[in-house]
Design an enzyme around this catalytic site. Structure first.
Site, PDB file in Angstrom:
ATOM      1  N   LYS A  69       1.890  13.807  -5.851  1.00 32.76           N
ATOM      2  CA  LYS A  69       1.728  12.460  -5.280  1.00 32.76           C
ATOM      3  C   LYS A  69       3.056  11.713  -5.339  1.00 32.76           C
ATOM      4  CE  LYS A  69      -0.273   8.007  -5.427  1.00 32.76           C
ATOM      5  NZ  LYS A  69      -0.852   6.940  -6.229  1.00 32.76           N
ATOM      6  N   ASP A  72       6.531  -4.293  -4.384  1.00 33.63           N
ATOM      7  CA  ASP A  72       5.220  -4.837  -4.055  1.00 33.63           C
ATOM      8  C   ASP A  72       4.554  -3.803  -3.166  1.00 33.63           C
ATOM      9  OD1 ASP A  72       3.433  -7.081  -4.410  1.00 33.63           O
ATOM     10  OD2 ASP A  72       3.520  -7.263  -2.232  1.00 33.63           O
TER      11      ASP A  72
HETATM   12  P1  IMP Z   1       1.284  -3.416  -7.218  1.00 33.93           P
HETATM   13  O1  IMP Z   1       2.350  -3.530  -6.221  1.00 33.93           O
HETATM   14  O2  IMP Z   1       1.561  -2.434  -8.292  1.00 33.93           O
HETATM   15  O3  IMP Z   1       0.798  -4.726  -7.762  1.00 33.93           O
HETATM   16  O4  IMP Z   1       0.039  -2.784  -6.471  1.00 33.93           O
HETATM   17  C1  IMP Z   1      -0.860  -3.586  -5.765  1.00 33.93           C
HETATM   18  C2  IMP Z   1      -2.153  -2.872  -5.566  1.00 33.93           C
HETATM   19  O5  IMP Z   1      -2.037  -1.971  -4.462  1.00 33.93           O
HETATM   20  C3  IMP Z   1      -2.649  -2.028  -6.714  1.00 33.93           C
HETATM   21  O6  IMP Z   1      -3.325  -2.811  -7.659  1.00 33.93           O
HETATM   22  C4  IMP Z   1      -3.575  -1.078  -5.986  1.00 33.93           C
HETATM   23  O7  IMP Z   1      -4.783  -1.729  -5.677  1.00 33.93           O
HETATM   24  C5  IMP Z   1      -2.859  -0.859  -4.671  1.00 33.93           C
HETATM   25  N1  IMP Z   1      -1.991   0.322  -4.721  1.00 33.93           N
HETATM   26  C6  IMP Z   1      -0.636   0.336  -4.699  1.00 33.93           C
HETATM   27  N2  IMP Z   1      -0.168   1.588  -4.765  1.00 33.93           N
HETATM   28  C7  IMP Z   1      -1.250   2.392  -4.836  1.00 33.93           C
HETATM   29  C8  IMP Z   1      -1.396   3.809  -4.955  1.00 33.93           C
HETATM   30  O8  IMP Z   1      -0.445   4.602  -5.010  1.00 33.93           O
HETATM   31  N3  IMP Z   1      -2.664   4.264  -5.031  1.00 33.93           N
HETATM   32  C9  IMP Z   1      -3.729   3.438  -4.992  1.00 33.93           C
HETATM   33  N4  IMP Z   1      -3.655   2.131  -4.902  1.00 33.93           N
HETATM   34  C10 IMP Z   1      -2.411   1.598  -4.815  1.00 33.93           C
END
Ligand code: IMP
Length: 213
Positions: free
Chosen positions: A190, A84
């Site tokens: 990255k 998450d």
């Molecule tokens: P998830 O954990 O993949 O659901 O990520 C949740 C949200 O966090 C994503 O939809 C992005 O909005 C933001 N996010 C997470 N990691 C990144 C990253 O490496 N770059 C930019 N946004 C991120």
């Protein structure tokens, strides 16, 4: 299913396969790059044929990662991992945080979300524009053992959007040491410094220490 080569000898056959609770192929690639040497078969939920209705109602990144990993481990009676992640902006009391994907509405474009965050950050002095990407990774075993780790990358909210790489909040996340946003970095660079990469490497170390890998 294609088996991946492994350098490690497995202590327990049930640990040969790991299911990662995501449908995102980009994440699967990064996970296989970091854990593929230690775990021969890493499957997405879809590849493993696991369906689970997961309500992410935790209060922290760790809670939500554990909720997802527990649900998948239980549904497949298998070793499962979940992550998450999100952006924590200090001058916005930690928002968007665990609500990063839903912030300002799931259908709102990141162009709009990013401009709003820039607007908030520009109200405070540069030193107070600090922010971090956070990623929690949870691992749950079929016997109920579980671990959770956190990886972070520190940055500053930029005064404008810059860069075409990455996704989400990358165009406003400035790495002060490098003078570029994470959207301006080539993907390999990255991945090397990313919160998810750091959390995955920390999980790998922890599982080795625990005698799992
Ligand atoms: P998830 O954990 O993949 O659901 O990520 C949740 C949200 O966090 C994503 O939809 C992005 O909005 C933001 N996010 C997470 N990691 C990144 C990253 O490496 N770059 C930019 N946004 C991120």
């Amino acid at each position: 299913m294609k088996k991946r080569k492994t350098k490690n000898i497995y202590k327990d056959n049930s640990m040969k396969t790991l299911v990662f609770a995501t449908g995102n192929q980009g994440k699967m690639r990064e996970i296989r790059e970091i854990l593929g040497d230690s775990i021969p078969e890493i499957l997405s939920m879809k590849e493993a044929g696991i369906e689970a209705d997961i309500v992410e109602d935790g209060k922290t990144f760790e809670d939500n990662a554990l909720i997802k990993a527990r649900a998948v481990s239980k549904a497949g009676n298998i070793m499962a991992m979940a992550d998450d992640s999100g952006l924590v902006v200090d001058c916005m009391d930690g928002a968007p945080g665990i609500y990063s994907a839903r912030f300002m509405g799931e259908d709102t474009s990141y162009d709009i979300k990013n401009n709003y965050i820039i607007e908030q950050a520009m109200k405070v002095p540069f030193e107070e524009r600090t922010a971090r990407f956070v990623c929690a990774i949870a691992c749950v075993m079929p016997d109920g053992r579980e671990w959770v780790v956190r990886g972070t990358v520190e940055g500053v909210i930029n005064d404008r959007q810059a860069g075409e790489n990455g996704f989400g909040y990358d165009p406003i996340f400035l790495l002060p040491d490098r003078g570029v946003t994470t959207a301006e970095l080539p993907p390999e660079e990255k991945n090397e410094i990313s919160h998810r990469g750091r959390a995955l490497r920390a999980m790998r170390e922890l599982l080795i220490k625990e005698g799992i890998l």
